[in-house]
Design an enzyme around this catalytic site. Sequence first.
Site, PDB file in Angstrom:
ATOM      1  N   HIS A 276      -3.304   7.071   1.648  1.00  0.00           N
ATOM      2  CA  HIS A 276      -3.742   5.742   1.215  1.00  0.00           C
ATOM      3  C   HIS A 276      -5.119   5.483   1.782  1.00  0.00           C
ATOM      4  O   HIS A 276      -5.363   5.682   2.982  1.00  0.00           O
ATOM      5  CB  HIS A 276      -2.734   4.701   1.699  1.00  0.00           C
ATOM      6  CG  HIS A 276      -3.254   3.308   1.656  1.00  0.00           C
ATOM      7  ND1 HIS A 276      -3.839   2.758   0.536  1.00  0.00           N
ATOM      8  CD2 HIS A 276      -3.294   2.336   2.616  1.00  0.00           C
ATOM      9  CE1 HIS A 276      -4.205   1.519   0.802  1.00  0.00           C
ATOM     10  NE2 HIS A 276      -3.893   1.245   2.043  1.00  0.00           N
TER      11      HIS A 276
ATOM     12  N   CYS B  73       0.807  -1.216   0.000  1.00  0.00           N
ATOM     13  CA  CYS B  73       0.000   0.000   0.000  1.00  0.00           C
ATOM     14  C   CYS B  73       0.845   1.272   0.000  1.00  0.00           C
ATOM     15  O   CYS B  73       0.311   2.363  -0.203  1.00  0.00           O
ATOM     16  CB  CYS B  73      -0.944  -0.008   1.201  1.00  0.00           C
ATOM     17  SG  CYS B  73      -2.084  -1.418   1.202  1.00  0.00           S
TER      18      CYS B  73
ATOM     19  N   ASN C 233     -10.195  -0.375  -0.133  1.00  0.00           N
ATOM     20  CA  ASN C 233      -8.733  -0.307  -0.116  1.00  0.00           C
ATOM     21  C   ASN C 233      -8.207  -0.980  -1.382  1.00  0.00           C
ATOM     22  O   ASN C 233      -8.270  -2.193  -1.525  1.00  0.00           O
ATOM     23  CB  ASN C 233      -8.216  -1.027   1.138  1.00  0.00           C
ATOM     24  CG  ASN C 233      -6.704  -1.026   1.247  1.00  0.00           C
ATOM     25  OD1 ASN C 233      -5.979  -0.780   0.284  1.00  0.00           O
ATOM     26  ND2 ASN C 233      -6.207  -1.328   2.438  1.00  0.00           N
TER      27      ASN C 233
END
Length: 332
Positions: free
Chosen positions: A257, A116, A287
Amino acid sequence: MKQPGVGIALTGSGSAVPAGLLNNDQLSQIVETSDEWIASRTGIRSRRLASSTESLASLAAQAGERAIAMAGLSAMDIDLIVLATSTPDDLFGTACLVQAELGASRAVAFDITAACSGFVFGLVTAAQFVRTGAYQTVLLIGADILSRWVDWGDRRTCVLFGDGAGAVVIQANECDRLLGFELRSDGTQNKYLNLAYQPQAKDLADQVAIGQGTFAPITMNGQEVYRFAVRRVPEVIEKALFRAEMTAQDVDWLLLHQANQRILDAVANRLNLPPEKVISNLAIYGNTSAASIPLALDEAVREGKIKPGDTLVTSGFGAGLTWGAAVFQWGR
């Protein structure tokens, strides 16, 4: 070493998501959960999922093509393609497939993996190639198809992840628009978030054995990852701002993020930034790992929210554990 007068500018953005949509009500038919449970804990209400016929390369190429078009360039103008992903179509690398699909035959292409944090790590990596004069125009793509590796019976993880791709074009520029950055890693905390290879013993011959297995689904200790993020992300942002000789009050947009709305809110609160400065689209995409930052960036640019000259601070954080932040201005 940076050459005098050689900096970078982010001149185009693009994104792509699969057509398939799974909302929380549909997910509650798969595992014991509900829209209220997921939304209240994560802020996520739906996610896009790739079908068996969709590839990471095709999503990445679509995002890249749109970023190249926004920058007013053609694929033949690209010198380097950096693909940040943890879910390649080919473990040997997918960036070259993207290069071929784009028709960017002049470009060298390679993958990087930082989960990520991949887009932020990729941004800093790409900047060094431009600052040294090695390349003039770089296509940076963050793309992941995490649905391939989700245990859809584990409600702790399956509610979180979605698929997508985002891209930016980075060009040499007389005025350097990457104002500061800070990158960090801590392998002692690797166990808290994994997509790990699981070997199975196989005897090839007398006294010759190997491990030949596959990758296990994503596992995560959500509480530990949350604690890590709300502690480390504000710290690394403050370090990047210090290197840029700025404070949080000099920032127009906070672009994190897209992991969990509670993390976004906690980081903004720690930095004393109002909610209207926080860019968030995880409610509709979940996500998307390395794709989340450039996907949110592209949407905000195309909506006219982010304008040329705006100052953004971005931070990626996740498996590794890795985390990092960068301060940049949009456009030339």
